[in-house]
Design an enzyme around this catalytic site. Structure first.
Site, PDB file in Angstrom:
ATOM      1  N   SER A   9      -2.515   5.838  -8.245  1.00 29.91           N
ATOM      2  CA  SER A   9      -2.635   4.647  -7.404  1.00 29.91           C
ATOM      3  C   SER A   9      -1.586   3.603  -7.772  1.00 29.91           C
ATOM      4  CB  SER A   9      -4.035   4.044  -7.548  1.00 29.91           C
ATOM      5  OG  SER A   9      -4.057   2.802  -6.898  1.00 29.91           O
ATOM      6  N   HIS A  34      -1.165   7.371  -3.993  1.00 32.24           N
ATOM      7  CA  HIS A  34      -2.255   6.598  -3.383  1.00 32.24           C
ATOM      8  C   HIS A  34      -1.814   5.146  -3.211  1.00 32.24           C
ATOM      9  CE1 HIS A  34      -6.579   5.922  -2.571  1.00 32.24           C
ATOM     10  NE2 HIS A  34      -6.432   4.778  -3.211  1.00 32.24           N
ATOM     11  N   ASP A  36      -2.945   1.385  -1.903  1.00 29.80           N
ATOM     12  CA  ASP A  36      -4.099   0.519  -1.611  1.00 29.80           C
ATOM     13  C   ASP A  36      -3.661  -0.718  -0.850  1.00 29.80           C
ATOM     14  OD1 ASP A  36      -6.354   1.784  -3.067  1.00 29.80           O
ATOM     15  OD2 ASP A  36      -5.025   1.516  -4.784  1.00 29.80           O
ATOM     16  N   MET A  38      -4.891  -4.139   0.910  1.00 34.19           N
ATOM     17  CA  MET A  38      -6.049  -5.064   0.905  1.00 34.19           C
ATOM     18  C   MET A  38      -5.721  -6.307   1.734  1.00 34.19           C
ATOM     19  SD  MET A  38      -6.939  -4.983  -3.134  1.00 34.19           S
ATOM     20  CE  MET A  38      -6.945  -3.447  -4.051  1.00 34.19           C
ATOM     21  N   HIS A  67      -4.940   4.074   1.585  1.00 33.20           N
ATOM     22  CA  HIS A  67      -6.331   3.601   1.540  1.00 33.20           C
ATOM     23  C   HIS A  67      -6.375   2.166   2.041  1.00 33.20           C
ATOM     24  CE1 HIS A  67      -9.887   2.470  -1.376  1.00 33.20           C
ATOM     25  NE2 HIS A  67     -10.250   2.435  -0.111  1.00 33.20           N
ATOM     26  N   MET A  69      -8.168  -1.086   2.726  1.00 30.65           N
ATOM     27  CA  MET A  69      -9.345  -1.914   2.421  1.00 30.65           C
ATOM     28  C   MET A  69      -9.225  -3.187   3.238  1.00 30.65           C
ATOM     29  SD  MET A  69      -9.456  -1.185  -1.613  1.00 30.65           S
ATOM     30  CE  MET A  69      -7.819  -0.473  -1.541  1.00 30.65           C
ATOM     31  N   MET A 138     -15.814   5.810  -3.323  1.00 28.01           N
ATOM     32  CA  MET A 138     -15.426   4.756  -4.271  1.00 28.01           C
ATOM     33  C   MET A 138     -16.377   4.807  -5.464  1.00 28.01           C
ATOM     34  SD  MET A 138     -12.765   3.402  -3.059  1.00 28.01           S
ATOM     35  CE  MET A 138     -12.578   2.301  -4.465  1.00 28.01           C
ATOM     36  N   GLY A 145      -7.921  -2.836  -9.658  1.00 25.83           N
ATOM     37  CA  GLY A 145      -7.758  -1.724 -10.587  1.00 25.83           C
ATOM     38  C   GLY A 145      -8.448  -2.051 -11.904  1.00 25.83           C
ATOM     39  N   ASP A 176     -12.227   7.531  -6.321  1.00 28.39           N
ATOM     40  CA  ASP A 176     -11.300   6.431  -6.608  1.00 28.39           C
ATOM     41  C   ASP A 176     -12.022   5.326  -7.379  1.00 28.39           C
ATOM     42  OD1 ASP A 176      -9.289   4.515  -6.508  1.00 28.39           O
ATOM     43  OD2 ASP A 176      -9.394   4.226  -4.333  1.00 28.39           O
ATOM     44  N   GLY A 198      -5.365   4.897 -11.224  1.00 28.73           N
ATOM     45  CA  GLY A 198      -4.425   3.789 -11.275  1.00 28.73           C
ATOM     46  C   GLY A 198      -4.053   3.462 -12.698  1.00 28.73           C
TER      47      GLY A 198
END
Ligand code: DX5
Ligand code: ZN
Length: 217
Positions: A9, A34, A36, A38, A67, A69, A138, A145, A176, A198
């Site tokens: 991640s 990966h 992330d 957000m 991913h 979020m 999750m 992280g 994750d 991560g």
């Protein structure tokens, strides 16, 4: 023996020198990268956006496991596709019209994954499991992280595996949050196919060796 897939991640990478970290990932046994995203609304944090990710996508030799979020992730299917992403993960909790979003992702030529927060039951996937390529469980509350692994995830993996087998779904199980060598072993034994890691990878003294070890749990 089937090797575990590993998706490091990027959230835990050194953002001041992403190229150096990406070079190491590119040369490692990592299967995917990966990513992330957000928005400060769905989760209480903001990570990075598409201007940064366009450069990451150019530098990464690994398929992108994105991913989201964010609220209304369906608004960004085209942007994720434009990155060349292999997989687009959307949260169950963010999609009132989940079936439509999954079709949009697949119509765009990407694999579709549905992500569940720790308190969202696996049973809610009953009517979508045959349409998706992966479930992302999750094992921390999303947003940061370096958090502690929630052990109940192990029970959810077993329940999800039973659902997948009962329905004939081809979905992979990815996990994750708080994944390290110790929790990773428990996850693989419980039936996880893909581990996101991560801090365990990016804070390791030898990132490539950590990825190698996670793949061989
Ligand atoms: C958390 C993110 C994770 C995060 C995992 O919301 O979805 O991908 O980077 O970090 P670690 O492995 O440090 O728990
Ligand atoms: Zn993630």
């Amino acid at each position: 023996m089937k090797k575990t897939l590993v998706s490091p991640s990027l959230l835990s990478a050194n953002f001041a020198n992403l190229q150096a970290d990406l070079n190491i990932i590119n040369q490692s046994e990592a299967d995917w990268l990966h990513i992330d995203i957000m928005d400060g609304v769905f989760v209480p944090n903001i990570s990075f956006g598409f201007p940064v990710l366009e450069y990451v996508a150019q530098l990464s030799k690994k398929p992108l496991d994105v991913h989201l979020m964010i609220v209304q992730p369906e608004k960004f299917v085209n942007e994720v596709k434009a990155l060349g992403a292999m997989m687009m993960n959307v949260h169950y909790e963010a999609c009132p019209h989940l079936h439509r979003v999954v079709q949009q992702i697949k119509d765009a030529g990407m694999k579709a994954a549905v992500t569940l927060n720790p308190a969202t039951p696996v049973a809610l996937l009953e009517d979508i499991i045959q349409d998706i390529d992966m479930v992302l469980l999750m094992s921390v509350n999303p947003g940061f992280g370096g958090q502690k692994f929630i052990p109940h995830t192990l029970d959810k993996i077993k329940e999800l595996r039973a659902l997948i087998e009962r329905t004939g779904s081809q979905a992979l199980i990815e996990v994750d949050g708080g994944v390290n060598l110790e929790t990773g072993k428990l996850l693989v034994d419980a039936g996880a196919d893909v581990l996101v890691a991560g801090s365990a990878v990016f804070k390791a003294p030898d990132m490539a060796d950590m990825i190698h070890q996670l793949k061989n749990l």
